[in-house]
Design a protein around this motif. Structure first.
Motif, short mmCIF file in Angstrom:
data_model
loop_
_atom_site.label_atom_id
_atom_site.label_comp_id
_atom_site.label_asym_id
_atom_site.label_seq_id
_atom_site.Cartn_x
_atom_site.Cartn_y
_atom_site.Cartn_z
N ILE A 54 -17.28 7.46 -37.10
CA ILE A 54 -16.01 7.17 -37.75
C ILE A 54 -15.19 8.46 -37.74
O ILE A 54 -15.76 9.54 -37.75
N ASP A 80 -8.20 4.04 -46.05
CA ASP A 80 -9.45 3.91 -45.31
C ASP A 80 -9.43 2.77 -44.31
O ASP A 80 -10.04 2.85 -43.25
N ARG A 83 -7.75 4.10 -41.34
CA ARG A 83 -8.66 5.05 -40.70
C ARG A 83 -9.74 4.31 -39.93
O ARG A 83 -10.11 4.70 -38.83
N GLN A 84 -10.26 3.22 -40.50
CA GLN A 84 -11.25 2.40 -39.82
C GLN A 84 -10.67 1.85 -38.51
O GLN A 84 -11.30 1.92 -37.46
N LEU A 106 -16.95 2.42 -42.44
CA LEU A 106 -16.14 2.39 -43.67
C LEU A 106 -16.11 0.98 -44.25
O LEU A 106 -16.21 0.81 -45.46
N GLU A 107 -15.99 0.00 -43.38
CA GLU A 107 -16.01 -1.38 -43.84
C GLU A 107 -17.37 -1.71 -44.46
O GLU A 107 -17.44 -2.34 -45.51
N GLN A 110 -17.90 -0.78 -48.08
CA GLN A 110 -17.07 -1.43 -49.10
C GLN A 110 -17.86 -2.50 -49.84
O GLN A 110 -18.85 -3.02 -49.33
#
Length: 166
Positions: A54, A80, A83-84, A106-107, A110
């Motif tokens: 990432i 984010d 950014r993802q 990142l996902e 969450q």
């Protein structure tokens, strides 16, 4: 061109039932690949290097700072999720892989409901990055990300140490 016939890379019709013709075309293709001016790229190596990759927060902030300031300050979210998506865009440039197969750490980090929201809008959020006629912000963003992707690919290909998350 009749059924069962295919076009060669040169645009000629190829009859797959003719083994001599197939052998000739196959050898010509192999010769072209061997004499290629640029070395072949090991995309598998790139995918493996970027398996859990990432854009790191420092790299992300540096890339965002290269964008025209009025766009970032007044009209652009740089959270984010963005950014993802930028990371996925870079991944597709480096690996030539399909965006649906890119890692999404990142996902994954969450809460479940946010993961579901992001997944449900995946194609919608991907479209601005991939459209053939990007809006000005995305055109600038893609230019910055493409430069970063070239550096990242060069680092992976050269074996230049750990690529990390930055």
């Amino acid at each position: 061109m009749g059924p069962g016939r295919h076009l060669t890379p040169g645009g000629r019709a190829l009859d797959p039932a003719d083994p001599l013709e197939f052998d000739r075309v196959f050898r010509a293709l192999a010769s072209d690949l061997q004499s290629a001016r640029q070395p072949l790229v090991d995309r598998r190596r790139r995918r493996e290097a970027l398996q859990e990759w990432i854009l790191g927060i420092d790299a992300w902030n540096a890339l965002v700072s290269e964008l025209p300031p009025t766009l970032v300050q007044f009209r652009t979210r740089t959270d984010d999720r963005k950014r993802q998506n930028a990371s996925v865009f870079v991944w597709t440039l480096v690996t030539r892989g399909e965006h649906l197969f890119a890692p999404r750490p990142l996902e994954a980090a969450q809460p479940t409901e946010i993961q579901q929201q992001w997944a449900a809008r995946r194609n919608t959020t991907w479209f601005p990055f991939s459209r053939p006629d990007p809006l000005p912000h995305y055109a600038d963003f893609r230019r910055v990300l493409a430069t970063y992707a070239r550096r990242l690919a060069r680092d992976i290909d050269s074996g230049a140490g750990q690529i990390g998350i930055n």
